[in-house]
Design a protein around this motif. Structure first.
Motif, PDB file in Angstrom:
ATOM      1  N   GLN A  91       0.835  -1.211   0.000  1.00  0.00           N
ATOM      2  CA  GLN A  91       0.000   0.000   0.000  1.00  0.00           C
ATOM      3  C   GLN A  91       0.870   1.262   0.000  1.00  0.00           C
ATOM      4  OE1 GLN A  91      -2.080  -1.366   3.492  1.00  0.00           O
ATOM      5  NE2 GLN A  91      -4.003  -1.519   2.368  1.00  0.00           N
ATOM      6  N   PHE A  92       1.951   1.206   0.739  1.00  0.00           N
ATOM      7  CA  PHE A  92       2.924   2.296   0.780  1.00  0.00           C
ATOM      8  C   PHE A  92       3.456   2.553  -0.631  1.00  0.00           C
ATOM      9  CE2 PHE A  92       7.553   3.270   1.198  1.00  0.00           C
ATOM     10  CZ  PHE A  92       7.503   4.451   1.922  1.00  0.00           C
ATOM     11  N   LEU A  93       3.750   1.459  -1.322  1.00  0.00           N
ATOM     12  CA  LEU A  93       4.301   1.542  -2.675  1.00  0.00           C
ATOM     13  C   LEU A  93       3.290   2.144  -3.650  1.00  0.00           C
ATOM     14  CD1 LEU A  93       7.114   0.672  -3.478  1.00  0.00           C
ATOM     15  CD2 LEU A  93       6.181  -1.458  -4.335  1.00  0.00           C
ATOM     16  N   MET A  94       2.021   1.772  -3.482  1.00  0.00           N
ATOM     17  CA  MET A  94       0.981   2.314  -4.367  1.00  0.00           C
ATOM     18  C   MET A  94       0.921   3.840  -4.245  1.00  0.00           C
ATOM     19  SD  MET A  94      -0.080  -0.125  -6.098  1.00  0.00           S
ATOM     20  CE  MET A  94      -1.551   0.210  -7.006  1.00  0.00           C
ATOM     21  N   VAL A  95       1.074   4.333  -3.025  1.00  0.00           N
ATOM     22  CA  VAL A  95       1.051   5.786  -2.837  1.00  0.00           C
ATOM     23  C   VAL A  95       2.301   6.410  -3.458  1.00  0.00           C
ATOM     24  CG1 VAL A  95       1.024   7.674  -1.165  1.00  0.00           C
ATOM     25  CG2 VAL A  95      -0.341   5.629  -0.741  1.00  0.00           C
ATOM     26  N   MET A  96       3.460   5.792  -3.209  1.00  0.00           N
ATOM     27  CA  MET A  96       4.709   6.321  -3.760  1.00  0.00           C
ATOM     28  C   MET A  96       4.690   6.320  -5.289  1.00  0.00           C
ATOM     29  SD  MET A  96       6.681   7.395  -1.361  1.00  0.00           S
ATOM     30  CE  MET A  96       8.359   7.530  -1.963  1.00  0.00           C
ATOM     31  N   SER A  97       3.930   5.397  -5.862  1.00  0.00           N
ATOM     32  CA  SER A  97       3.938   5.277  -7.331  1.00  0.00           C
ATOM     33  C   SER A  97       3.361   6.521  -8.007  1.00  0.00           C
ATOM     34  CB  SER A  97       3.175   4.034  -7.790  1.00  0.00           C
ATOM     35  OG  SER A  97       1.789   4.191  -7.601  1.00  0.00           O
ATOM     36  N   HIS A  98       2.624   7.347  -7.251  1.00  0.00           N
ATOM     37  CA  HIS A  98       2.121   8.597  -7.821  1.00  0.00           C
ATOM     38  C   HIS A  98       3.257   9.553  -8.156  1.00  0.00           C
ATOM     39  CE1 HIS A  98      -1.560   7.175  -5.813  1.00  0.00           C
ATOM     40  NE2 HIS A  98      -2.197   7.855  -6.745  1.00  0.00           N
ATOM     41  N   PHE A  99       4.419   9.284  -7.595  1.00  0.00           N
ATOM     42  CA  PHE A  99       5.520  10.241  -7.741  1.00  0.00           C
ATOM     43  C   PHE A  99       6.636   9.751  -8.642  1.00  0.00           C
ATOM     44  CE2 PHE A  99       3.416  10.822  -3.754  1.00  0.00           C
ATOM     45  CZ  PHE A  99       3.013  12.132  -3.900  1.00  0.00           C
ATOM     46  N   ARG A 100       6.417   8.609  -9.274  1.00  0.00           N
ATOM     47  CA  ARG A 100       7.537   8.148 -10.100  1.00  0.00           C
ATOM     48  C   ARG A 100       7.660   9.033 -11.329  1.00  0.00           C
ATOM     49  NH1 ARG A 100       3.334   5.120 -11.545  1.00  0.00           N
ATOM     50  NH2 ARG A 100       3.169   4.569 -13.744  1.00  0.00           N
ATOM     51  N   PRO A 101       8.874   9.448 -11.621  1.00  0.00           N
ATOM     52  CA  PRO A 101       9.063  10.322 -12.789  1.00  0.00           C
ATOM     53  C   PRO A 101       8.964   9.519 -14.076  1.00  0.00           C
ATOM     54  CG  PRO A 101      11.170   9.861 -11.713  1.00  0.00           C
ATOM     55  CD  PRO A 101      10.117   9.179 -10.897  1.00  0.00           C
ATOM     56  N   PRO A 102       8.602  10.172 -15.173  1.00  0.00           N
ATOM     57  CA  PRO A 102       8.545   9.436 -16.441  1.00  0.00           C
ATOM     58  C   PRO A 102       9.953   9.033 -16.875  1.00  0.00           C
ATOM     59  CG  PRO A 102       8.091  11.765 -16.783  1.00  0.00           C
ATOM     60  CD  PRO A 102       8.251  11.578 -15.322  1.00  0.00           C
ATOM     61  N   THR A 103      10.061   7.931 -17.593  1.00  0.00           N
ATOM     62  CA  THR A 103      11.370   7.514 -18.103  1.00  0.00           C
ATOM     63  C   THR A 103      11.426   7.856 -19.589  1.00  0.00           C
ATOM     64  OG1 THR A 103      10.599   5.343 -18.784  1.00  0.00           O
ATOM     65  CG2 THR A 103      11.360   5.547 -16.503  1.00  0.00           C
ATOM     66  N   LEU A 104      12.559   7.566 -20.199  1.00  0.00           N
ATOM     67  CA  LEU A 104      12.696   7.852 -21.632  1.00  0.00           C
ATOM     68  C   LEU A 104      11.725   7.019 -22.454  1.00  0.00           C
ATOM     69  CD1 LEU A 104      16.589   8.047 -21.787  1.00  0.00           C
ATOM     70  CD2 LEU A 104      14.977   9.940 -21.974  1.00  0.00           C
ATOM     71  N   LYS A 105      11.348   5.864 -21.891  1.00  0.00           N
ATOM     72  CA  LYS A 105      10.444   4.973 -22.634  1.00  0.00           C
ATOM     73  C   LYS A 105       8.977   5.391 -22.518  1.00  0.00           C
ATOM     74  CE  LYS A 105      13.110   0.657 -22.115  1.00  0.00           C
ATOM     75  NZ  LYS A 105      13.397   0.320 -20.699  1.00  0.00           N
ATOM     76  N   THR A 106       8.697   6.309 -21.602  1.00  0.00           N
ATOM     77  CA  THR A 106       7.305   6.699 -21.367  1.00  0.00           C
ATOM     78  C   THR A 106       6.678   7.332 -22.616  1.00  0.00           C
ATOM     79  OG1 THR A 106       7.967   7.200 -19.100  1.00  0.00           O
ATOM     80  CG2 THR A 106       5.778   7.899 -19.752  1.00  0.00           C
ATOM     81  N   THR A 107       5.552   6.766 -23.048  1.00  0.00           N
ATOM     82  CA  THR A 107       4.867   7.314 -24.223  1.00  0.00           C
ATOM     83  C   THR A 107       4.087   8.567 -23.828  1.00  0.00           C
ATOM     84  OG1 THR A 107       2.824   6.100 -23.835  1.00  0.00           O
ATOM     85  CG2 THR A 107       4.522   4.971 -25.126  1.00  0.00           C
ATOM     86  N   GLU A 108       3.644   9.302 -24.824  1.00  0.00           N
ATOM     87  CA  GLU A 108       2.882  10.525 -24.584  1.00  0.00           C
ATOM     88  C   GLU A 108       1.620  10.209 -23.788  1.00  0.00           C
ATOM     89  OE1 GLU A 108       2.804  14.154 -24.170  1.00  0.00           O
ATOM     90  OE2 GLU A 108       4.429  13.374 -25.429  1.00  0.00           O
ATOM     91  N   GLU A 109       1.004   9.090 -24.140  1.00  0.00           N
ATOM     92  CA  GLU A 109      -0.231   8.680 -23.477  1.00  0.00           C
ATOM     93  C   GLU A 109       0.017   8.360 -22.001  1.00  0.00           C
ATOM     94  OE1 GLU A 109      -3.021   5.179 -24.794  1.00  0.00           O
ATOM     95  OE2 GLU A 109      -2.569   6.478 -26.505  1.00  0.00           O
TER      96      GLU A 109
END
Length: 223
Positions: A91-109
Motif C-alpha cells: 500500500q505504501f508503494l501504491m502511494v509512492m507510485s504517484h511520484f515516479r518520474p517518467p522515463t525515456l520509454k514513457t509514451t505521450e499517453e
C-alpha cells in the motif's frame, strides 16, 4: 539453506508483481522496501505515528495532509474511500507510485496518465471531505497553513491572502462571476485547468521521506 533460498525467490516473485503494478523497477522497489523497514522498525505495517517522526517532514507546512494521503484509500487505485489505520509495504508503494518520474520509454499517453494521477493525488489531498470539489474552506486552509507556517505573516494576513487566492481561482474558472456570488468550489476538471501550465512530471518529487523520487534512491540527497 534451501528454505532461505525459497523465501528469497518468493519475495522476488512478489516484487516482480509489484513492478508490474506500480511501474517501479526492481531496484527501486528494494530501495523503498529498505526505507519502509527503517520507518516501521522492521514491522509489516506502518502507522501515522511512524511517518510523524520523520525529521525531513517536521517543518513541512502540509505535513498533516501528506501523512493523511498515505492512509487515504482513494490513493490505492481500488475505488474505495475512507482511511486506513495502518498500511503495508504494498500500500505504501501504491502511494509512492504517484511520484515516479517518467522515463525515456514513457509514451505521450502514459505521460498524460501519470500527470492525471499526480493531479488526482494532489486534488484528493485537498478535497478532505471527498465530495469531489475543493471548497473555499479547504483551499483556504491549505493556503493559510502554507503561509502561517512560514512565520513571516500573521494569521489575519494569511486568511486575506488565502481568500484572494481562492477568488482568483474562482474568477479564472467562472469569468462572469460577480464578487458576491457564491462559488461552489473547484472540481477536478477545474483543478486540471488551473494547473495546466505546470510541468509536474519532473517537478513533483517528494523529498519528505528522505527518498529522492527523481531517482528513487534512499538516504540523504546530496543536492
Amino acid at each position: 539453506t534451501a528454505t532461505m533460498g525459497a523465501s528469497q525467490t518468493r519475495s522476488e516473485h512478489k516484487h516482480q508483481d509489484l513492478v508490474d503494478r506500480t511501474g517501479f523497477s526492481l531496484e527501486q522497489i528494494k530501495n523503498l522496501h529498505k526505507r519502509f523497514q527503517q520507518l516501521s522498525g522492521n514491522e509489516e505495517t506502518i502507522s501515522k505515528e511512524h511517518l510523524d517522526s520523520i525529521p525531513a517532514l517536521a517543518n513541512n507546512p502540509i505535513k498533516k495532509q501528506i501523512i493523511e494521503a498515505f492512509f487515504d484509500k482513494r490513493n490505492q487505485h481500488q475505488n474505495e474511500v475512507g482511511s486506513f489505520q495502518e498500511i503495508s509495504f504494498e500500500q505504501f508503494l501504491m502511494v509512492m507510485s504517484h511520484f515516479r518520474p517518467p522515463t525515456l520509454k514513457t509514451t505521450e499517453e502514459e505521460r498524460e496518465a501519470l500527470r492525471k494521477e499526480k493531479l488526482r493525488f494532489l486534488f484528493n489531498m485537498h478535497d478532505t471531505d471527498n465530495d469531489g470539489t475543493i471548497t473555499l474552506e479547504e483551499y483556504r486552509k491549505v493556503v493559510e497553513e502554507l503561509l502561517s507556517k512560514s512565520g513571516a505573516i500573521g494569521l489575519e494576513a494569511a486568511k486575506a491572502i488565502a481568500d484572494a487566492a481562492m477568488l482568483e481561482v474562482a474568477s479564472t474558472n467562472v469569468p462572469h462571476m460577480a464578487p458576491d456570488d457564491f462559488y461552489e468550489g473547484i472540481t477536478f476538471e477545474h483543478f486540471e485547468q488551473i494547473l495546466k501550465g505546470l510541468e509536474m512530471e519532473s517537478r513533483m518529487h517528494i523529498r519528505f521521506l528522505d527518498v529522492d523520487t527523481s531517482t528513487m534512491r534512499c538516504g540523504k540527497s546530496t543536492s
